[in-house]
Each structure stands twice: as C-alpha cells, then as structure tokens.
Design an enzyme around this catalytic site. Structure first.
Site, PDB file in Angstrom:
ATOM      1  N   ASP A  40       0.820  -1.216   0.000  1.00 46.14           N
ATOM      2  CA  ASP A  40       0.000   0.000   0.000  1.00 46.14           C
ATOM      3  C   ASP A  40       0.857   1.270   0.000  1.00 46.14           C
ATOM      4  O   ASP A  40       1.785   1.387   0.805  1.00 46.14           O
ATOM      5  CB  ASP A  40      -0.912  -0.036   1.239  1.00 46.14           C
ATOM      6  CG  ASP A  40      -2.105   0.877   1.099  1.00 46.14           C
ATOM      7  OD1 ASP A  40      -1.925   2.041   0.679  1.00 46.14           O
ATOM      8  OD2 ASP A  40      -3.220   0.433   1.404  1.00 46.14           O
ATOM      9  N   THR A  76      -7.181   3.830  -0.961  1.00 46.07           N
ATOM     10  CA  THR A  76      -6.945   2.384  -0.900  1.00 46.07           C
ATOM     11  C   THR A  76      -8.109   1.528  -1.381  1.00 46.07           C
ATOM     12  O   THR A  76      -7.919   0.629  -2.204  1.00 46.07           O
ATOM     13  CB  THR A  76      -6.592   2.005   0.549  1.00 46.07           C
ATOM     14  OG1 THR A  76      -5.406   2.714   0.898  1.00 46.07           O
ATOM     15  CG2 THR A  76      -6.353   0.507   0.697  1.00 46.07           C
ATOM     16  N   HIS A 201       1.859   8.095   6.030  1.00 46.52           N
ATOM     17  CA  HIS A 201       0.913   9.025   6.672  1.00 46.52           C
ATOM     18  C   HIS A 201       1.553   9.682   7.896  1.00 46.52           C
ATOM     19  O   HIS A 201       1.374  10.871   8.133  1.00 46.52           O
ATOM     20  CB  HIS A 201      -0.351   8.284   7.121  1.00 46.52           C
ATOM     21  CG  HIS A 201      -1.288   7.978   5.988  1.00 46.52           C
ATOM     22  ND1 HIS A 201      -1.956   8.961   5.288  1.00 46.52           N
ATOM     23  CD2 HIS A 201      -1.672   6.802   5.436  1.00 46.52           C
ATOM     24  CE1 HIS A 201      -2.702   8.393   4.352  1.00 46.52           C
ATOM     25  NE2 HIS A 201      -2.552   7.095   4.415  1.00 46.52           N
ATOM     26  N   HIS A 245      -1.362   3.461  -4.920  1.00 48.88           N
ATOM     27  CA  HIS A 245      -1.243   4.923  -5.076  1.00 48.88           C
ATOM     28  C   HIS A 245       0.069   5.357  -4.441  1.00 48.88           C
ATOM     29  O   HIS A 245       0.738   4.550  -3.777  1.00 48.88           O
ATOM     30  CB  HIS A 245      -2.413   5.663  -4.403  1.00 48.88           C
ATOM     31  CG  HIS A 245      -2.597   5.267  -2.969  1.00 48.88           C
ATOM     32  ND1 HIS A 245      -1.723   5.644  -1.976  1.00 48.88           N
ATOM     33  CD2 HIS A 245      -3.518   4.474  -2.369  1.00 48.88           C
ATOM     34  CE1 HIS A 245      -2.104   5.120  -0.837  1.00 48.88           C
ATOM     35  NE2 HIS A 245      -3.188   4.377  -1.038  1.00 48.88           N
ATOM     36  N   HIS A 347      -2.862  10.978   0.578  1.00 51.87           N
ATOM     37  CA  HIS A 347      -3.099  10.672  -0.841  1.00 51.87           C
ATOM     38  C   HIS A 347      -4.591  10.771  -1.084  1.00 51.87           C
ATOM     39  O   HIS A 347      -5.362  10.910  -0.136  1.00 51.87           O
ATOM     40  CB  HIS A 347      -2.566   9.267  -1.174  1.00 51.87           C
ATOM     41  CG  HIS A 347      -3.089   8.209  -0.244  1.00 51.87           C
ATOM     42  ND1 HIS A 347      -4.254   7.526  -0.487  1.00 51.87           N
ATOM     43  CD2 HIS A 347      -2.632   7.770   0.959  1.00 51.87           C
ATOM     44  CE1 HIS A 347      -4.469   6.687   0.522  1.00 51.87           C
ATOM     45  NE2 HIS A 347      -3.515   6.815   1.426  1.00 51.87           N
TER      46      HIS A 347
HETATM   47  P1  AMP Z   1      -6.119   4.675   3.377  1.00 52.53           P
HETATM   48  O1  AMP Z   1      -6.965   5.439   4.324  1.00 52.53           O
HETATM   49  O2  AMP Z   1      -6.619   4.824   1.979  1.00 52.53           O
HETATM   50  O3  AMP Z   1      -4.691   4.997   3.541  1.00 52.53           O
HETATM   51  O4  AMP Z   1      -6.309   3.147   3.765  1.00 52.53           O
HETATM   52  C1  AMP Z   1      -5.260   2.291   4.181  1.00 52.53           C
HETATM   53  C2  AMP Z   1      -5.742   1.397   5.265  1.00 52.53           C
HETATM   54  O5  AMP Z   1      -6.769   0.529   4.810  1.00 52.53           O
HETATM   55  C3  AMP Z   1      -4.709   0.423   5.781  1.00 52.53           C
HETATM   56  O6  AMP Z   1      -3.846   1.021   6.709  1.00 52.53           O
HETATM   57  C4  AMP Z   1      -5.536  -0.657   6.412  1.00 52.53           C
HETATM   58  O7  AMP Z   1      -5.717  -0.371   7.779  1.00 52.53           O
HETATM   59  C5  AMP Z   1      -6.866  -0.541   5.714  1.00 52.53           C
HETATM   60  N1  AMP Z   1      -7.218  -1.766   4.982  1.00 52.53           N
HETATM   61  C6  AMP Z   1      -6.623  -2.283   3.911  1.00 52.53           C
HETATM   62  N2  AMP Z   1      -7.237  -3.408   3.485  1.00 52.53           N
HETATM   63  C7  AMP Z   1      -8.250  -3.621   4.335  1.00 52.53           C
HETATM   64  C8  AMP Z   1      -9.273  -4.599   4.439  1.00 52.53           C
HETATM   65  N3  AMP Z   1      -9.339  -5.616   3.578  1.00 52.53           N
HETATM   66  N4  AMP Z   1     -10.181  -4.459   5.442  1.00 52.53           N
HETATM   67  C9  AMP Z   1     -10.106  -3.433   6.301  1.00 52.53           C
HETATM   68  N5  AMP Z   1      -9.171  -2.478   6.262  1.00 52.53           N
HETATM   69  C10 AMP Z   1      -8.251  -2.557   5.296  1.00 52.53           C
HETATM   70 ZN    ZN Z   2      -3.625   2.661  -0.084  1.00 45.11          ZN
HETATM   71 ZN    ZN Z   3      -3.176   5.722   3.063  1.00 47.29          ZN
END
Ligand code: AMP
Ligand code: ZN
Ligand code: ZN
Length: 408
Positions: A40, A76, A201, A245, A347
């Site tokens: 990620d 994400t 982050h 991303h 992001h």
């Molecule tokens: P973002 O807010 O876009 O940075 O999301 C990243 C976060 O999504 C990661 O740190 C994880 O905690 C969460 N994440 C990723 N895959 C999963 C999933 N399958 N179920 C729940 N949370 C997830």
């Molecule tokens: Zn992500």
């Molecule tokens: Zn993120």
C-alpha cells in the site's frame, strides 16, 4: 588465455539459462500461476532512493513499468477494488473509503466489518470470481473485496483483514498455499501489506523512516522470491509486485476549512475524507454552495456530472451531488483542524499528479525479460492477469493494449 576458460563457462551457462527461460514462454496459459502482492502507498520513486536489490532483480529478470496510475480518488479501497475488477470506481461502486449508499440505504466504511463483508456493495467481477467461475482455484491474504461474496463467490482461501498479522506470516502462507497438492493449490493468489502507506501518513513520503522501511520491504520481497525459487513449479509462476497509489506531504498551513465558506448545516450528507469530500447540499442549496465554493482558492468543486472526464468519476449514485477536491498537497475538511492533523503524508488527489503514482514490477514465464514499459493503470491488471492465466475476461475499463507489450 587463462581468462578464456571462465568466460567460456559463463557464456555456456548463460546460453543454457536463457534456453530454460525461453522454454518458459511455451508454458500454456492454463498452467501458469499469478502471485500478486500490493504494498500500500508504495510511491513510484521510493525504490530509486535506496538500494532495493530484490525489486531490481524483478526488473532485470522481468518488467518494470514507469509507474502505475491509480484510479480517482487515489485511495486504498477504490483502487484495490479497481485492481481486482478492472473497473473504475464509478463502475464498480466502491467510490471512496467511506460513502453513503442510497441504493442500499447503508453506509460503507473501511473500518466497519459488516459493511466490508457485505457483498451487496461490490459491483463488477473481481479476478478471483472470474477464476473460480472457470474452475481455477484462487486465494487471497487480504484484498479489498475478497472478504465478501461477490456474485455469491469468494476466493477458495481468504482471510479476514487484521493488520497485526506479520508480513512474514503472510508470505509463509502464500508459499504454503503454493505447496498444496495440485487439486487444492491456488493458481491465482493476491495478497497485501499495509506499508509503506501507514508510515507515509505518519512521517511523510520524504522521511528517512520511509527509506528504512522500503529497504525492509524489499528484503521481504526477497524472502518471497527465494521461497518461490525453492518450489518445483517455480518456472510456472508469475510474480507481480505493485501498489495502489503514492503519497504526498501535507501541512496544517495548507488547509481549507469548508465551513468558513458554507456552513456544515447547508448539507444533508458529507462523505469521503481529506483531500476529497462528496457532499449533498439540502434541497435548493446546491447552486449557492457551488457558486461560493467555486471562488475558494486551493480547492476545485464540481457538480457531479461535470467532474472532468479524465477522472472517470461522477456517474455513480453513491457519489455526492458536489465533489470538492483540494489542490495537490492541500487539505480540506470541516472546522479548524487540531494541530496534530494534516502533518506527514496523505493521498487521494487528482491521479494525474506524479506523487499519486505507484510501482509496478513483474517477472515470470509470461513476461519479457529486462523490459521497461510505459505507464499503465490499476484497471489494466485485470486484463493482464486474465490474459496470462488463459481466463475468459469480463468486460472491463482496463486496456489490454496498454499491457500486451510487456508479455512474451
Ligand atoms: P487509506 O486510508 O486509503 O490509507 O487506507 C489504508 C488502510 O486501509 C490500511 O492502513 C488498512 O488499515 C486498511 N485496509 C486495507 N485493506 C483492508 C481490508 N481488507 N479491510 C479493512 N481495512 C483494510
Ligand atoms: Zn492505499
Ligand atoms: Zn493511506
């Protein structure tokens, strides 16, 4: 003269090595495996800043794309599900990490297990559903969408998301799956690390902590490669290492408080999160809200039908009537931020911005050797992988012609 002998040996060995690589191209699609790892928030240029011998190894034995471009918004959940389905978020329905679903009368949130595991939210056809429908066993160690039945189908092997599971355990499980007896063995495996996103982050993309972490992640890729090499059927396996991303630096000094211009109570609903909000103004308020926000600096606002076409975003009923997006590196929200907010990285911005782009590496019997490829998009992974595995693809937004040139 003394030097000639070792040179000859090297040349002969190289000849035989290249023969065995070439013979890989004769492996029928129906016998090839695909193992795809998403790390990620692995920005396209992170690996250029430190030594990454294992990612370099994949590039030299296979393919490296200039970058992979996320779908908008560069978050994400929309992106992992675009990777899985080959569809833009507008067309698969996971339009953000959080959104209201008027069609279902439900709210979707990334942290809400019940929502994440409710198949009704997920449109399109994830690649593991395509595989299972065609009799191919699949497995997933965490991937958005894999925890819910989509068209009533999940991967044969799947895991409920738990970020505490060590990355080494995820790799060991993938290698274990690949050693199952052939009738139980998955031929398609997708799996996920939540780093370097979380660290990005906290400390921002340009921090020494990211450099250190990228070195560690590269050595985990090495662990995976060495585990794959030890398998009898290694030469049948394609490995893809990619990401959803990038990341850019934020600051509380670059923040737009939307409520300074239009009060929160003008809106029935507000979803998404920095740097994108989609909002539904109360009846009769949309034109005033739009007119006022259009004059505000450092953000863009669109009525949903007028979101620029290149973002492929705005036809899904789950998107708010107005889409408000901060300019790159700027943040937005409701009210004054606490001073711990909007530091480090984030992001979600316009996917044309360089900082939002991510890595793509691949090697195996399907891929050219030492091939540099122009940019691809996350929606292209579905046509790429179904093609490699000889699966009949669903209709998608991804373009086979953007990826065909990387295949043998
Ligand atoms: P973002 O807010 O876009 O940075 O999301 C990243 C976060 O999504 C990661 O740190 C994880 O905690 C969460 N994440 C990723 N895959 C999963 C999933 N399958 N179920 C729940 N949370 C997830
Ligand atoms: Zn992500
Ligand atoms: Zn993120």
């Amino acid at each position: 003269m003394k030097k000639v002998f070792p040179l000859l040996v090297v040349l002969v060995l190289f000849y035989f090595a290249s023969c065995s690589i070439q013979s890989g191209s004769r492996i029928p699609a129906s016998e090839q495996y695909v193992v795809m790892l998403s790390m990620d928030g692995f920005r396209w240029d992170y690996a250029d800043r430190v030594e990454t011998p294992y990612l370099d190894y994949i590039a030299s034995r296979g393919v490296q794309a200039e970058y992979i471009k996320p779908a908008f918004p560069s978050k994400t959940f929309p992106n992992h599900y675009s990777m899985a389905t080959g569809l833009y978020p507008d067309n698969h329905g996971i339009v953000d990490n959080n959104f209201t679903c008027t069609d279902l009368g439900l709210t979707y949130r990334l942290g809400d297990r019940e929502a994440v595991e409710n198949g009704d939210f997920y449109g399109g056809e994830p690649m593991w559903v395509t595989a299972e429908k065609q009799g191919v066993t699949s497995a997933s160690f965490f991937w958005v969408g894999s925890e819910a039945p989509v068209q009533g189908i999940q991967p044969t092997y799947w895991k409920r998301y738990d970020g505490r599971v060590p990355f080494t355990e995820r790799i060991d499980t993938v290698l274990y799956w690949l050693q199952l007896p052939i009738e139980k063995r998955p031929r398609l495996i997708t799996f996920y690390f939540q780093e370097p996103d979380s660290q990005g982050h906290r400390t921002g993309p340009d921090s020494p902590e990211i450099d250190e972490l990228v070195v560690q992640l590269d050595s985990l890729v090495g662990l995976l490669i060495n585990g794959l090499k030890a398998l009898d059927h290694y030469r049948y396996i394609n490995l893809i290492v990619t990401s959803d991303h990038g990341m850019t630096e934020v600051s509380p000094d670059r923040y737009v408080d939307i409520s300074e211009y239009t009060p929160r109570d003008w809106y029935e609903r507000s979803h998404g999160g920095n740097p994108i909000l989609h909002v539904n103004p109360k009846p009769g308020m949309i034109d005033s809200a739009f007119a006022i926000l259009s004059e505000v600096e450092n953000i863009s606002v669109w009525k949903k039908a007028d979101v620029p076409e290149r973002l492929n975003y705005g036809t899904n009923p789950r998107i708010g009537d107005l889409v408000i997006l901060a300019d790159s590196t700027w943040s937005l929200g409701w009210g004054k931020p606490r001073n711990t907010y909007y530091t480090g990285g984030a992001h979600g911005w316009d996917n044309a911005k360089k900082d939002m782009h991510a890595i793509f590496y691949a090697m195996g019997p399907a891929f050219k050797i030492n091939h540099r490829h122009p940019a691809i998009e996350v929606v292209d992974l579905y046509p790429l992988i179904t093609r490699i595995m000889g699966l009949k693809p669903a209709e998608v937004d991804g373009k086979p012609e953007r990826v065909e040139g990387m295949l043998r």
